[in-house]
Scaffold this active site. Structure first.
Site, PDB file in Angstrom:
ATOM      1  N   SER A 142     -36.452  52.363  28.530  1.00  0.00           N
ATOM      2  CA  SER A 142     -36.226  51.131  29.306  1.00  0.00           C
ATOM      3  C   SER A 142     -36.598  51.355  30.767  1.00  0.00           C
ATOM      4  O   SER A 142     -36.518  52.484  31.275  1.00  0.00           O
ATOM      5  CB  SER A 142     -34.745  50.742  29.243  1.00  0.00           C
ATOM      6  OG  SER A 142     -34.480  49.685  30.152  1.00  0.00           O
ATOM      7  N   TYR A 157     -26.186  53.514  30.251  1.00  0.00           N
ATOM      8  CA  TYR A 157     -27.402  53.044  29.557  1.00  0.00           C
ATOM      9  C   TYR A 157     -28.645  53.654  30.219  1.00  0.00           C
ATOM     10  O   TYR A 157     -29.540  54.147  29.533  1.00  0.00           O
ATOM     11  CB  TYR A 157     -27.441  51.517  29.601  1.00  0.00           C
ATOM     12  CG  TYR A 157     -28.646  50.871  28.957  1.00  0.00           C
ATOM     13  CD1 TYR A 157     -28.785  50.808  27.568  1.00  0.00           C
ATOM     14  CD2 TYR A 157     -29.659  50.301  29.730  1.00  0.00           C
ATOM     15  CE1 TYR A 157     -29.897  50.198  26.983  1.00  0.00           C
ATOM     16  CE2 TYR A 157     -30.760  49.685  29.162  1.00  0.00           C
ATOM     17  CZ  TYR A 157     -30.868  49.631  27.783  1.00  0.00           C
ATOM     18  OH  TYR A 157     -31.966  49.031  27.204  1.00  0.00           O
TER      19      TYR A 157
HETATM   20  P1  NAD Z   1     -31.300  43.574  19.957  1.00  0.00           P
HETATM   21  O1  NAD Z   1     -29.842  43.610  20.254  1.00  0.00           O
HETATM   22  O2  NAD Z   1     -31.929  42.256  19.655  1.00  0.00           O
HETATM   23  O3  NAD Z   1     -31.622  44.571  18.760  1.00  0.00           O
HETATM   24  C1  NAD Z   1     -31.013  45.833  18.662  1.00  0.00           C
HETATM   25  C2  NAD Z   1     -30.841  46.144  17.190  1.00  0.00           C
HETATM   26  O4  NAD Z   1     -30.266  47.459  17.060  1.00  0.00           O
HETATM   27  C3  NAD Z   1     -29.907  45.169  16.452  1.00  0.00           C
HETATM   28  O5  NAD Z   1     -30.567  44.686  15.300  1.00  0.00           O
HETATM   29  C4  NAD Z   1     -28.694  46.035  16.107  1.00  0.00           C
HETATM   30  O6  NAD Z   1     -28.055  45.652  14.899  1.00  0.00           O
HETATM   31  C5  NAD Z   1     -29.330  47.410  15.990  1.00  0.00           C
HETATM   32  N1  NAD Z   1     -28.361  48.491  16.124  1.00  0.00           N
HETATM   33  C6  NAD Z   1     -27.360  48.609  17.029  1.00  0.00           C
HETATM   34  N2  NAD Z   1     -26.661  49.736  16.803  1.00  0.00           N
HETATM   35  C7  NAD Z   1     -27.236  50.355  15.737  1.00  0.00           C
HETATM   36  C8  NAD Z   1     -26.978  51.548  15.026  1.00  0.00           C
HETATM   37  N3  NAD Z   1     -25.950  52.348  15.359  1.00  0.00           N
HETATM   38  N4  NAD Z   1     -27.763  51.875  13.983  1.00  0.00           N
HETATM   39  C9  NAD Z   1     -28.795  51.069  13.629  1.00  0.00           C
HETATM   40  N5  NAD Z   1     -29.105  49.919  14.263  1.00  0.00           N
HETATM   41  C10 NAD Z   1     -28.327  49.571  15.307  1.00  0.00           C
HETATM   42  O7  NAD Z   1     -32.004  44.279  21.177  1.00  0.00           O
HETATM   43  P2  NAD Z   1     -33.522  44.292  21.692  1.00  0.00           P
HETATM   44  O8  NAD Z   1     -33.581  43.566  22.974  1.00  0.00           O
HETATM   45  O9  NAD Z   1     -34.469  43.913  20.612  1.00  0.00           O
HETATM   46  O10 NAD Z   1     -33.653  45.835  22.054  1.00  0.00           O
HETATM   47  C11 NAD Z   1     -34.362  46.751  21.253  1.00  0.00           C
HETATM   48  C12 NAD Z   1     -34.511  48.031  22.032  1.00  0.00           C
HETATM   49  O11 NAD Z   1     -35.224  47.786  23.237  1.00  0.00           O
HETATM   50  C13 NAD Z   1     -33.183  48.671  22.446  1.00  0.00           C
HETATM   51  O12 NAD Z   1     -33.292  50.070  22.359  1.00  0.00           O
HETATM   52  C14 NAD Z   1     -33.043  48.236  23.891  1.00  0.00           C
HETATM   53  O13 NAD Z   1     -32.224  49.118  24.629  1.00  0.00           O
HETATM   54  C15 NAD Z   1     -34.485  48.287  24.336  1.00  0.00           C
HETATM   55  N6  NAD Z   1     -34.800  47.501  25.514  1.00  0.00           N
HETATM   56  C16 NAD Z   1     -34.651  46.145  25.511  1.00  0.00           C
HETATM   57  C17 NAD Z   1     -34.978  45.435  26.657  1.00  0.00           C
HETATM   58  C18 NAD Z   1     -34.857  43.933  26.730  1.00  0.00           C
HETATM   59  O14 NAD Z   1     -35.053  43.384  27.817  1.00  0.00           O
HETATM   60  N7  NAD Z   1     -34.575  43.254  25.627  1.00  0.00           N
HETATM   61  C19 NAD Z   1     -35.454  46.099  27.785  1.00  0.00           C
HETATM   62  C20 NAD Z   1     -35.590  47.481  27.745  1.00  0.00           C
HETATM   63  C21 NAD Z   1     -35.273  48.172  26.601  1.00  0.00           C
END
Ligand code: NAD
Length: 250
Positions: A142, A157
């Site tokens: 991230s 985080y």
């Molecule tokens: P999201 O919440 O839509 O999806 C995250 C998924 O991870 C969910 O389906 C959840 O059920 C699953 N999950 C959570 N804990 C788990 C576990 N213990 N085992 C298996 N699955 C698990 O989030 P997103 O925005 O799609 O984020 C995806 C990735 O991208 C994450 O790692 C997040 O930190 C990273 N990220 C997101 C953003 C953003 O702006 N959305 C920015 C930077 C990084």
């Protein structure tokens, strides 16, 4: 041109309908990959897999903080597919806390899913990748790792996502002789469920002011980067961190 024909990909945390993992799974499937979606809930993972273009995809329950569950999921995938070509460590959680608000349980939860989960899934897939002498690992970090947080992620985080960058480089270094590449993607602000909670107009203005391209990212922006890093287009790219943030760090 299909970039992932005959390849098998595991993507964690890909059941969330608006999430980065689901969008990546869809793009991979469009490019010919068989995709195994791993997420906490079996029904949600299966439904997400059934929603992908093409056939033969899998959806499995797997809590990435549980090493036995990771190993079992990989065994099930290998029972159905000949090998594991691609692993996308995407599962993640965040908590909007300040330094003094972080309790041990907060720290454990965020470090466990983001960092420990990335290690465990990598360990679970490595024996197969080493045996076949190939593999592409894409770890989702991230911009919070690079700039020390933001509106959504707390310091724990940022620490977990920064840990992923170190883990990615160490994986890339150790596994290069085995024909395995490892790279990290650093998304900026992407509109998904993780960021879609209680966003006030002020917060949105503040976020967009910090993005030279003037818009939030889409899940598909991250998916395209993952496709590049998972495919042979990036055959000589390993140990890198790729920013997908609309210029936020310029
Ligand atoms: P999201 O919440 O839509 O999806 C995250 C998924 O991870 C969910 O389906 C959840 O059920 C699953 N999950 C959570 N804990 C788990 C576990 N213990 N085992 C298996 N699955 C698990 O989030 P997103 O925005 O799609 O984020 C995806 C990735 O991208 C994450 O790692 C997040 O930190 C990273 N990220 C997101 C953003 C953003 O702006 N959305 C920015 C930077 C990084």
């Amino acid at each position: 041109m299909k970039l992932l024909g005959n390849k098998t990909a595991i993507i964690t945390g890909a059941a969330s309908a608006r999430g980065l993992g689901k969008s990546t799974a869809k793009l991979f499937a469009q490019h010919g990959a068989r995709v195994a979606i791993l997420d906490l809930d079996a029904d949600a993972a299966l439904a997400a897999a059934n929603d992908l273009p093409g056939s033969g995809h899998m959806g499995l329950a797997c809590n990435v903080t549980d090493f036995e569950a990771c190993k079992h999921a990989v065994e099930v995938v290998l029972g159905n597919f000949p090998q594991i070509d691609i692993l996308v460590n995407n599962a993640g959680i965040t908590q909007p806390l300040k330094l003094m608000q972080i309790e041990p349980a907060n720290y454990d939860a965020v470090l466990d899913v983001n960092l420990r989960g990335t290690l465990y899934m990598t360990q679970a897939c490595l024996p197969a990748m080493r045996a076949q002498k190939s593999g592409a690992i894409v770890n989702i970090s991230s911009v919070s790792a690079q700039r020390g947080g933001g509106i959504f992620g707390g310091p724990h985080y940022s620490a977990a996502k920064a840990g992923i960058l170190g883990l990615t480089k160490a994986t890339a270094r150790e596994c290069a002789p085995d024909g395995i590449r490892a790279n990290a993607v650093c998304p900026g602000f992407i509109a998904t469920d993780i960021t879609g909670g209680a966003l006030t107009d002020d917060m949105m203005t503040q976020i967009l002011d910090g993005i030279p391209m003037g818009r939030a990212g889409e899940a598909s922006d991250v998916a395209g980067c993952c496709l590049f890093l998972a495919s042979d287009l990036s055959a000589y790219v390993t140990g890198s961190e790729v920013d997908v943030n609309g210029g936020s760090l310029i």
